[in-house]
Design a protein around this motif. Sequence first.
Motif, PDB file in Angstrom:
ATOM      1  N   THR A   4     -12.717  32.837 -29.179  1.00  0.00           N
ATOM      2  CA  THR A   4     -11.659  32.615 -27.400  1.00  0.00           C
ATOM      3  C   THR A   4     -11.952  32.626 -26.484  1.00  0.00           C
ATOM      4  N   LEU A   5     -13.923  32.818 -25.992  1.00  0.00           N
ATOM      5  CA  LEU A   5     -14.021  32.353 -24.973  1.00  0.00           C
ATOM      6  C   LEU A   5     -13.682  30.901 -24.159  1.00  0.00           C
ATOM      7  N   PRO A   6     -13.531  30.239 -23.197  1.00  0.00           N
ATOM      8  CA  PRO A   6     -13.308  29.752 -22.610  1.00  0.00           C
ATOM      9  C   PRO A   6     -14.398  28.666 -22.198  1.00  0.00           C
ATOM     10  N   PRO A   7     -14.785  27.313 -22.359  1.00  0.00           N
ATOM     11  CA  PRO A   7     -15.632  26.957 -23.046  1.00  0.00           C
ATOM     12  C   PRO A   7     -16.600  26.772 -21.522  1.00  0.00           C
ATOM     13  N   ASP A   8     -16.440  26.805 -20.271  1.00  0.00           N
ATOM     14  CA  ASP A   8     -17.230  27.436 -18.929  1.00  0.00           C
ATOM     15  C   ASP A   8     -17.130  28.704 -19.107  1.00  0.00           C
ATOM     16  N   TRP A   9     -17.224  30.200 -19.744  1.00  0.00           N
ATOM     17  CA  TRP A   9     -17.652  31.058 -19.220  1.00  0.00           C
ATOM     18  C   TRP A   9     -19.287  31.583 -19.826  1.00  0.00           C
ATOM     19  N   PRO A  10     -19.350  32.242 -18.664  1.00  0.00           N
ATOM     20  CA  PRO A  10     -20.994  33.031 -18.689  1.00  0.00           C
ATOM     21  C   PRO A  10     -21.912  33.293 -19.956  1.00  0.00           C
ATOM     22  N   HIS A  11     -22.816  32.480 -20.269  1.00  0.00           N
ATOM     23  CA  HIS A  11     -23.118  32.847 -21.687  1.00  0.00           C
ATOM     24  C   HIS A  11     -22.961  32.764 -22.768  1.00  0.00           C
ATOM     25  N   ARG A  12     -21.815  31.821 -22.525  1.00  0.00           N
ATOM     26  CA  ARG A  12     -20.853  31.622 -23.883  1.00  0.00           C
ATOM     27  C   ARG A  12     -21.867  31.433 -24.822  1.00  0.00           C
ATOM     28  N   SER A  13     -22.787  30.718 -24.876  1.00  0.00           N
ATOM     29  CA  SER A  13     -23.490  30.312 -26.403  1.00  0.00           C
ATOM     30  C   SER A  13     -24.044  31.322 -26.986  1.00  0.00           C
ATOM     31  N   GLY A  68     -10.721  46.704 -24.648  1.00  0.00           N
ATOM     32  CA  GLY A  68      -9.465  45.980 -24.436  1.00  0.00           C
ATOM     33  C   GLY A  68      -9.750  45.201 -22.966  1.00  0.00           C
ATOM     34  N   GLN A  69     -10.931  45.115 -23.012  1.00  0.00           N
ATOM     35  CA  GLN A  69     -11.124  44.368 -21.253  1.00  0.00           C
ATOM     36  C   GLN A  69     -11.885  42.706 -21.167  1.00  0.00           C
ATOM     37  N   GLY A  70     -12.104  41.956 -20.533  1.00  0.00           N
ATOM     38  CA  GLY A  70     -12.653  40.763 -21.115  1.00  0.00           C
ATOM     39  C   GLY A  70     -11.986  40.148 -22.469  1.00  0.00           C
ATOM     40  N   PHE A  71     -13.367  40.007 -23.277  1.00  0.00           N
ATOM     41  CA  PHE A  71     -12.910  39.915 -24.466  1.00  0.00           C
ATOM     42  C   PHE A  71     -13.191  40.577 -25.327  1.00  0.00           C
ATOM     43  N   THR A  72     -13.092  41.659 -25.168  1.00  0.00           N
ATOM     44  CA  THR A  72     -13.229  42.862 -26.100  1.00  0.00           C
ATOM     45  C   THR A  72     -11.900  42.995 -27.500  1.00  0.00           C
ATOM     46  N   ARG A  73     -11.793  43.054 -27.964  1.00  0.00           N
ATOM     47  CA  ARG A  73      -9.618  43.397 -28.272  1.00  0.00           C
ATOM     48  C   ARG A  73     -10.462  44.801 -28.919  1.00  0.00           C
ATOM     49  N   ALA A  74      -9.450  45.818 -28.193  1.00  0.00           N
ATOM     50  CA  ALA A  74      -9.635  47.146 -28.540  1.00  0.00           C
ATOM     51  C   ALA A  74      -9.001  47.711 -30.122  1.00  0.00           C
ATOM     52  N   GLN A 188     -12.880  32.903 -12.874  1.00  0.00           N
ATOM     53  CA  GLN A 188     -13.304  33.725 -13.703  1.00  0.00           C
ATOM     54  C   GLN A 188     -12.979  35.397 -13.878  1.00  0.00           C
ATOM     55  N   TYR A 189     -12.368  35.270 -12.819  1.00  0.00           N
ATOM     56  CA  TYR A 189     -11.549  36.910 -12.380  1.00  0.00           C
ATOM     57  C   TYR A 189     -10.333  36.371 -12.771  1.00  0.00           C
ATOM     58  N   LEU A 190      -9.564  35.221 -12.189  1.00  0.00           N
ATOM     59  CA  LEU A 190      -8.544  35.172 -12.595  1.00  0.00           C
ATOM     60  C   LEU A 190      -8.054  34.606 -13.791  1.00  0.00           C
ATOM     61  N   THR A 191      -8.943  34.623 -14.870  1.00  0.00           N
ATOM     62  CA  THR A 191      -9.019  34.247 -16.118  1.00  0.00           C
ATOM     63  C   THR A 191      -8.980  35.626 -16.574  1.00  0.00           C
ATOM     64  N   LEU A 192      -9.408  35.977 -16.194  1.00  0.00           N
ATOM     65  CA  LEU A 192      -8.925  37.871 -17.074  1.00  0.00           C
ATOM     66  C   LEU A 192      -8.250  37.603 -16.123  1.00  0.00           C
ATOM     67  N   VAL A 193      -7.382  38.140 -15.077  1.00  0.00           N
ATOM     68  CA  VAL A 193      -6.106  38.210 -14.730  1.00  0.00           C
ATOM     69  C   VAL A 193      -4.723  38.159 -15.338  1.00  0.00           C
ATOM     70  N   ARG A 194      -4.833  36.868 -15.727  1.00  0.00           N
ATOM     71  CA  ARG A 194      -4.049  35.952 -16.411  1.00  0.00           C
ATOM     72  C   ARG A 194      -3.478  35.979 -18.140  1.00  0.00           C
TER      73      ARG A 194
END
Length: 281
Positions: A4-13, A68-74, A188-194
């Motif tokens: 679910t992480l965008p390809p350019d997300w920091p420390h994705r790997s 519930g925030q970022g990419f952790t599903r609550a 990156q914050y825009l990705t979160l707000v969306r």
Amino acid sequence: MPNTLPPDWPHRSEARQIRARPHDWCVIDHGAGPQVLLLHGAGASGHSFRHLIPALSGWRSIVPDLPGQGFTRAGSRTRFGIEPMAEDLATLLAQEGWTPEVVIGHSAGAALALQLSTLIPLRAVVGINAALGQFEGAAGFLFPLLARALSITPFVPSVISRLWGTPSKVRSLLDNTGSPMDAAGVAQYLTLVRKAAHVDGTLGMMAQWRIDRLMARATQLTARTLLLATAGDRIVPPRISRQAGEMLPRADYLELPGLGHLAHEEDAGAIAGAITGWLAR
């Protein structure tokens, strides 16, 4: 890595999806050495430590997105408060065999770090612009009440996500912190707000956050603590950290000039230097 992480997300790997009841966590695991747990503030994600992670050389950084925030599903919307969230973090740490020596929390993450210190043994807690005070005046009553109402109203997170998910509005929100942000940080914050789920998790956290309960037990929070404040913070002024430092039995206070609320994103080198210098002493 979580798909679910965008390809350019920091420390994705270095990110992993981990199921630890009741949540599906997204966690960055970077480096080697003694472990440090990094906890972000409300409305952010682990990405906010993207510059601080490499600046903490010689440490193994464990960086979860909060429930519930970022990419952790609550897995439960009833566990966004300080106490249950700390319990769920302790469950995650135990399941993975992680034993952090230090917990660094930014803003609301600092309150969570102090609560976690009552559940697991720690060498130290560090709060960066720690949100350890109440909203003042009418805001102290209205803001949590409003967040509670919004968090249980259908479709509100989606509406907020659409209305505020524009580059200009996100940049305006970030500018209000007193920390200038580069184009990549704004994106990156825009990705979160969306992400409506992220907005919902943030509202839920605000609705259930009771800092008064935590600070009423301040004398019992005996972990060695550094409260690191920055003079340009427009969200949590330095006096909040100074006052909290007077309440905590083993706290040191350090103030840096010129940086805003997102100091760890603005000048990670200065923040890392202050933390590691304090730990060395």
